[in-house]
Design a protein around this motif. Structure first.
Motif, PDB file in Angstrom:
ATOM      1  N   VAL A 120      60.880  34.923  43.924  1.00  9.05           N
ATOM      2  CA  VAL A 120      61.179  36.365  43.916  1.00  9.05           C
ATOM      3  C   VAL A 120      61.529  36.849  42.519  1.00  9.05           C
ATOM      4  O   VAL A 120      61.063  37.906  42.077  1.00  9.05           O
ATOM      5  N   ASN A 121      62.327  36.084  41.786  1.00  6.95           N
ATOM      6  CA  ASN A 121      62.856  36.580  40.509  1.00  6.95           C
ATOM      7  C   ASN A 121      62.054  36.142  39.290  1.00  6.95           C
ATOM      8  O   ASN A 121      62.083  36.819  38.265  1.00  6.95           O
ATOM      9  N   GLU A 122      61.327  35.019  39.407  1.00  5.74           N
ATOM     10  CA  GLU A 122      60.618  34.530  38.226  1.00  5.74           C
ATOM     11  C   GLU A 122      59.101  34.574  38.356  1.00  5.74           C
ATOM     12  O   GLU A 122      58.399  34.565  37.349  1.00  5.74           O
ATOM     13  N   GLN A 123      58.573  34.598  39.570  1.00  6.98           N
ATOM     14  CA  GLN A 123      57.124  34.544  39.768  1.00  6.98           C
ATOM     15  C   GLN A 123      56.534  35.869  40.269  1.00  6.98           C
ATOM     16  O   GLN A 123      55.544  36.357  39.739  1.00  6.98           O
ATOM     17  N   ALA A 124      57.129  36.444  41.296  1.00  5.24           N
ATOM     18  CA  ALA A 124      56.579  37.655  41.911  1.00  5.24           C
ATOM     19  C   ALA A 124      56.612  38.831  40.941  1.00  5.24           C
ATOM     20  O   ALA A 124      57.536  38.973  40.141  1.00  5.24           O
ATOM     21  N   ASP A 125      55.572  39.656  41.014  1.00  2.00           N
ATOM     22  CA  ASP A 125      55.499  40.856  40.174  1.00  2.00           C
ATOM     23  C   ASP A 125      56.208  41.992  40.905  1.00  2.00           C
ATOM     24  O   ASP A 125      55.621  42.712  41.719  1.00  2.00           O
ATOM     25  N   THR A 126      57.495  42.155  40.619  1.00  2.00           N
ATOM     26  CA  THR A 126      58.304  43.148  41.329  1.00  2.00           C
ATOM     27  C   THR A 126      58.025  44.580  40.862  1.00  2.00           C
ATOM     28  O   THR A 126      58.558  45.521  41.434  1.00  2.00           O
ATOM     29  N   SER A 127      57.168  44.726  39.836  1.00  4.00           N
ATOM     30  CA  SER A 127      56.809  46.089  39.400  1.00  4.00           C
ATOM     31  C   SER A 127      55.839  46.747  40.387  1.00  4.00           C
ATOM     32  O   SER A 127      55.631  47.957  40.339  1.00  4.00           O
ATOM     33  N   ILE A 128      55.248  45.950  41.278  1.00  4.54           N
ATOM     34  CA  ILE A 128      54.327  46.484  42.294  1.00  4.54           C
ATOM     35  C   ILE A 128      55.148  46.882  43.523  1.00  4.54           C
ATOM     36  O   ILE A 128      55.581  46.032  44.306  1.00  4.54           O
ATOM     37  N   ASP A 129      55.393  48.171  43.674  1.00  9.82           N
ATOM     38  CA  ASP A 129      56.251  48.658  44.762  1.00  9.82           C
ATOM     39  C   ASP A 129      55.507  48.722  46.090  1.00  9.82           C
ATOM     40  O   ASP A 129      56.046  48.355  47.135  1.00  9.82           O
ATOM     41  N   ASP A 130      54.274  49.199  46.040  1.00  7.35           N
ATOM     42  CA  ASP A 130      53.518  49.446  47.274  1.00  7.35           C
ATOM     43  C   ASP A 130      52.128  48.828  47.131  1.00  7.35           C
ATOM     44  O   ASP A 130      51.161  49.517  46.784  1.00  7.35           O
ATOM     45  N   PRO A 131      51.993  47.528  47.403  1.00  4.17           N
ATOM     46  CA  PRO A 131      50.700  46.858  47.197  1.00  4.17           C
ATOM     47  C   PRO A 131      49.596  47.478  48.053  1.00  4.17           C
ATOM     48  O   PRO A 131      49.761  47.632  49.265  1.00  4.17           O
ATOM     49  N   GLN A 132      48.482  47.801  47.422  1.00  3.13           N
ATOM     50  CA  GLN A 132      47.355  48.410  48.132  1.00  3.13           C
ATOM     51  C   GLN A 132      46.186  47.435  48.295  1.00  3.13           C
ATOM     52  O   GLN A 132      45.417  47.548  49.227  1.00  3.13           O
ATOM     53  N   THR A 133      46.062  46.494  47.365  1.00  6.43           N
ATOM     54  CA  THR A 133      44.932  45.571  47.396  1.00  6.43           C
ATOM     55  C   THR A 133      45.418  44.154  47.678  1.00  6.43           C
ATOM     56  O   THR A 133      46.609  43.838  47.567  1.00  6.43           O
ATOM     57  N   PHE A 134      44.476  43.304  48.022  1.00  7.93           N
ATOM     58  CA  PHE A 134      44.769  41.880  48.229  1.00  7.93           C
ATOM     59  C   PHE A 134      45.441  41.294  46.988  1.00  7.93           C
ATOM     60  O   PHE A 134      46.437  40.578  47.087  1.00  7.93           O
ATOM     61  N   GLU A 135      44.882  41.595  45.826  1.00  4.65           N
ATOM     62  CA  GLU A 135      45.428  41.040  44.589  1.00  4.65           C
ATOM     63  C   GLU A 135      46.861  41.502  44.358  1.00  4.65           C
ATOM     64  O   GLU A 135      47.744  40.695  44.023  1.00  4.65           O
ATOM     65  N   GLU A 136      47.117  42.788  44.539  1.00  2.78           N
ATOM     66  CA  GLU A 136      48.470  43.308  44.354  1.00  2.78           C
ATOM     67  C   GLU A 136      49.443  42.675  45.347  1.00  2.78           C
ATOM     68  O   GLU A 136      50.584  42.347  44.997  1.00  2.78           O
ATOM     69  N   GLN A 137      49.001  42.491  46.571  1.00  2.00           N
ATOM     70  CA  GLN A 137      49.853  41.891  47.587  1.00  2.00           C
ATOM     71  C   GLN A 137      50.216  40.454  47.207  1.00  2.00           C
ATOM     72  O   GLN A 137      51.364  40.031  47.339  1.00  2.00           O
ATOM     73  N   ALA A 138      49.212  39.700  46.732  1.00  2.00           N
ATOM     74  CA  ALA A 138      49.466  38.315  46.328  1.00  2.00           C
ATOM     75  C   ALA A 138      50.401  38.256  45.121  1.00  2.00           C
ATOM     76  O   ALA A 138      51.330  37.438  45.079  1.00  2.00           O
TER      77      ALA A 138
END
Length: 383
Positions: A120-138
């Motif tokens: 959550v804190n070191e890997q996930a891209d927390t700048s993506i608030d509302d993922p719309q695509t598969f890539e953003e969700q991943a």
């Protein structure tokens, strides 16, 4: 007594047909193939004795107790847990992504709470608030490193496009676990039919009021001989593709055999784009209660579905949904037919959901018969 036609001898046609037959109606089931069971058809390999899932593996899992009892009434289901492995970057990992995967991939010995904080804190891209695509969700879920190792290449091969072109909803089905549970599914009931799915479907269709006609191609002009048709073929095919073809992905299988054990597991995914196939399945591992000296394996290749191919996965992107809407409007104006199942409703359906919808459809249809009202074209809306 009504006279009803099931187009397709897969799960939808078999379950609906059996229910109507038991209610005292006359049922005809036609299928263009030489066997029942649709894409979950299984058969013994004559050389090795292995039970082969001819159109790719089908693993039964459900939380629906009635559906579980239904399938077990026609075939005994034995315990089976789907434990998928993945080869990427020169190493083998456990899927779905779990605590073992995370620790092995990053060379760590994290506890569950530490792994969660790390992702959550070191890997996930927390700048993506509302993922719309598969890539953003991943990227939002697991971060770039795990995404590129396990999801990006596999998805590009499976769907034939970049993950940024696919909706986020596809990835929402893939769990990430912060424990060592490597069972791919969460469901309460999981198993495999002891003698294969085809044996189960044959028993469902074994009723004196059901007439099964294989290697029989349906044409729409035959519909008038029946009080109602349940059509589990491609929705656009009923209308002779007059508005165009709905998009599907299909699979090609490269079958090979070997002595002994080829890969030590039922499913091995290959996440790198440089490997042309998405996975290798070794079918004797789908029946762990059996012992076979030889082995039957399939390499799976995904590609766009052409006319004449077997459609597997509905694409359901923007263009397809627009065309689907037009076909749904046509279907709702059609008389004497209900569209059912994966192809008839242009939706990806697991086997348990297919059976649940078939049971509900049959019951709903008999309600319309009793009330003298018109059955709908769709008992489950495709959109």
């Amino acid at each position: 007594m009504g006279k009803y036609l099931m187009v397709g001898a897969g799960l939808s046609g078999a379950v609906i047909g059996r229910h109507l037959a038991e209610a005292g109606h006359e049922v005809t089931v036609v299928d263009s193939r030489s066997h029942v069971g649709g894409n979950c058809h299984t058969e013994r390999d004559p050389d090795t004795g292995v039970m082969v899932h001819v159109y790719g593996p089908h693993i039964f899992h459900t939380d629906d107790e009635e559906v579980w009892e239904y399938v077990n009434a026609y075939e005994r289901f034995l315990p089976y847990r789907n434990r998928v492995k993945a080869t990427t970057g020169g190493a083998v990992y456990s899927l779905p992504v779990n605590l073992h995967t995370i620790n092995q991939f990053f060379g760590k010995t994290l506890r569950p709470d530490e792994a969660r904080d790390f992702i959550v804190n070191e890997q996930a891209d927390t700048s993506i608030d509302d993922p719309q695509t598969f890539e953003e969700q991943a990227m939002r879920f697991v971060g770039r490193d795990l995404y590129e190792a396990f999801f990006k290449g596999y998805t590009m091969k499976q769907w034939g496009c970049h993950p940024s072109e696919l909706p986020a909803s596809i990835l929402k089905r893939l769990p990430v676990r912060f424990n060592y549970d490597d069972n791919y599914f969460f469901h309460r009931f999981q198993g495999m039919p002891e003698h294969g799915y085809t044996a189960m479907v044959e028993r469902i269709l074994d009723h004196p009021a059901i007439d099964v006609r294989l290697q029989t191609v349906f044409s729409r002009n035959q519909a008038g001989a029946y009080d109602h048709v349940f059509y589990s073929g491609p929705l656009d095919g009923w209308f002779d593709y007059e508005l165009g073809r709905l998009g599907y992905r299909t699979l090609d299988f490269e079958r090979f055999t070997c002595d002994g054990d080829y890969q030590g597991c039922a499913v091995m995914n290959y996440g790198e784009v440089g490997v042309p196939y998405t996975r290798i399945t070794e079918h004797k591992h789908f029946a762990p209660w059996e012992n076979h000296a030889g082995s039957v394996c399939y390499r799976e290749f995904s590609r766009a579905c052409d006319p004449g191919d077997i459609p597997y996965y509905p694409i359901r992107q923007v263009a397809e949904k627009a065309l689907l809407q037009d076909y749904v409007a046509l279907a709702e104006g059609a008389e004497g037919v209900s569209f059912v199942g994966r192809l008839g409703t242009y939706r990806y359906l697991d086997m348990d959901v297919t059976i649940r919808e078939a049971l509900d459809t049959a019951r709903g249809f008999l309600g319309h018969v009793q009330a003298g009202t018109r059955p709908p074209a769709f008992f489950v809306a495709p959109l």
